[in-house]
Design an enzyme around this catalytic site. Structure first.
Site, PDB file in Angstrom:
ATOM      1  CG  ASP A   7      -8.678 115.497  67.023  1.00  0.00           C
ATOM      2  OD1 ASP A   7      -8.495 115.442  66.253  1.00  0.00           O
ATOM      3  OD2 ASP A   7      -9.077 115.621  68.044  1.00  0.00           O
ATOM      4  CD  GLU A   9      -9.210 112.261  70.927  1.00  0.00           C
ATOM      5  OE1 GLU A   9      -8.751 111.570  71.248  1.00  0.00           O
ATOM      6  OE2 GLU A   9      -9.481 113.461  70.763  1.00  0.00           O
ATOM      7  CD  GLU A  52      -2.504 100.661  77.991  1.00  0.00           C
ATOM      8  OE1 GLU A  52      -1.634  99.805  78.025  1.00  0.00           O
ATOM      9  OE2 GLU A  52      -3.214 100.253  77.070  1.00  0.00           O
ATOM     10  CG  HIS A  57      -9.705 109.282  74.703  1.00  0.00           C
ATOM     11  ND1 HIS A  57     -10.431 108.326  75.097  1.00  0.00           N
ATOM     12  CD2 HIS A  57      -9.585 107.990  73.684  1.00  0.00           C
ATOM     13  CE1 HIS A  57     -10.103 106.893  74.759  1.00  0.00           C
ATOM     14  NE2 HIS A  57      -9.821 107.229  73.910  1.00  0.00           N
ATOM     15  CG  HIS A 150      -6.092 114.089  72.971  1.00  0.00           C
ATOM     16  ND1 HIS A 150      -4.818 114.810  72.691  1.00  0.00           N
ATOM     17  CD2 HIS A 150      -4.981 114.544  74.741  1.00  0.00           C
ATOM     18  CE1 HIS A 150      -4.304 114.671  72.320  1.00  0.00           C
ATOM     19  NE2 HIS A 150      -3.884 114.909  73.629  1.00  0.00           N
ATOM     20  CG  ASP A 155      -8.310 117.812  70.413  1.00  0.00           C
ATOM     21  OD1 ASP A 155      -7.781 118.970  71.086  1.00  0.00           O
ATOM     22  OD2 ASP A 155      -7.375 116.663  70.731  1.00  0.00           O
TER      23      ASP A 155
END
Length: 236
Positions: A7, A9, A52, A57, A150, A155
């Site tokens: 995963d 970010e 945002e 995260h 997150h 994740d």
């Protein structure tokens, strides 16, 4: 079979608009079982972190300021993933960022033939249902209590469990090996079958009521007032 669940970010949604990778987490599976080997790294994106993205995260520009840029960690990442299939949720998004970063530092991109998208698998298997990672964790009873925001590694660890369930559960890798038994003919024991046993047939027991029993039964019936068999007498 070795597979890598991963995963990422990022600073946003599109590397084409200048967004960069800021975190990656990878989990190694062998025959659908986690080996305990993981790869995890943060990256300094060299740009500001939009509020945002930080809200998703929790990775601030200040936190990432002393982290290494992607090109200093790329060798370790490529060594870890090797040539294994790469599994991600909405995999095209993650592949897009990884390949953008690889291209930026002059490395060959990862072929999309290695891509396994758990989102596509979930949509095909459960049409009309919710397919987010949280929803799939709930469906399969995967504990996500540690997932406050997150995070790439956590994740990836959750997704590894979801992926195993999506592809048939832990039993998919269960193999039963047939045992070959060698028998020494000299060790065989021959069993002698005895002659059939003849059973003694006893005469049947008499079950007719005695005169005393018949008299007691008649006395019992005589005490019943207006018995139903009298009312039914003559019908038929």
């Amino acid at each position: 079979m070795r597979e890598i669940v991963f995963d990422t970010e990022t600073t946003g949604l599109s590397p084409g608009n200048g967004d960069r990778l800021v975190e990656i987490g990878c989990v190694e599976l062998v025959n659908r079982v986690e080996t305990g080997r993981t790869f995890h790294s943060y990256f300094n994106p060299g740009r500001a972190m939009p509020s945002e993205a930080e809200a998703v995260h929790g990775l601030s520009e200040r936190f990432l300021s002393d982290k290494p840029p992607f090109d200093t960690v790329v060798e370790a990442l490529l060594e870890f993933i090797g040539d294994s299939p790469l599994i991600a949720h909405n995999a095209a998004f993650d592949f897009g960022f990884i390949n953008h970063e690889l291209g930026t530092c002059g490395r060959p991109t990862v072929c999309h033939s290695r891509m396994v998208d758990t989102l596509a698998i979930a949509r095909q298997k459960f049409p009309g249902a919710k397919h987010s990672l949280d929803a799939l964790c709930t469906r399969f009873g995967v504990d996500r209590s540690l997932r406050i925001k997150h995070g790439a590694l956590i994740d990836a660890q959750l997704l590894a469990q979801v992926y195993v369930e999506l592809t048939g559960g832990r039993q998919i890798g269960l193999g039963l090996v047939a045992a070959v038994i060698e028998v020494d003919p000299a060790a065989l024991v021959v069993e002698t079958i005895a002659a059939p046993v003849v059973l003694e047939i006893r005469p049947p027991r008499a079950h007719a009521p005695s005169d005393e029993e018949l008299a007691r039964h008649a006395a019992f019936l005589s005490g019943i007032k207006d018995p139903i068999w009298n009312r039914l007498a003559g019908r038929g």
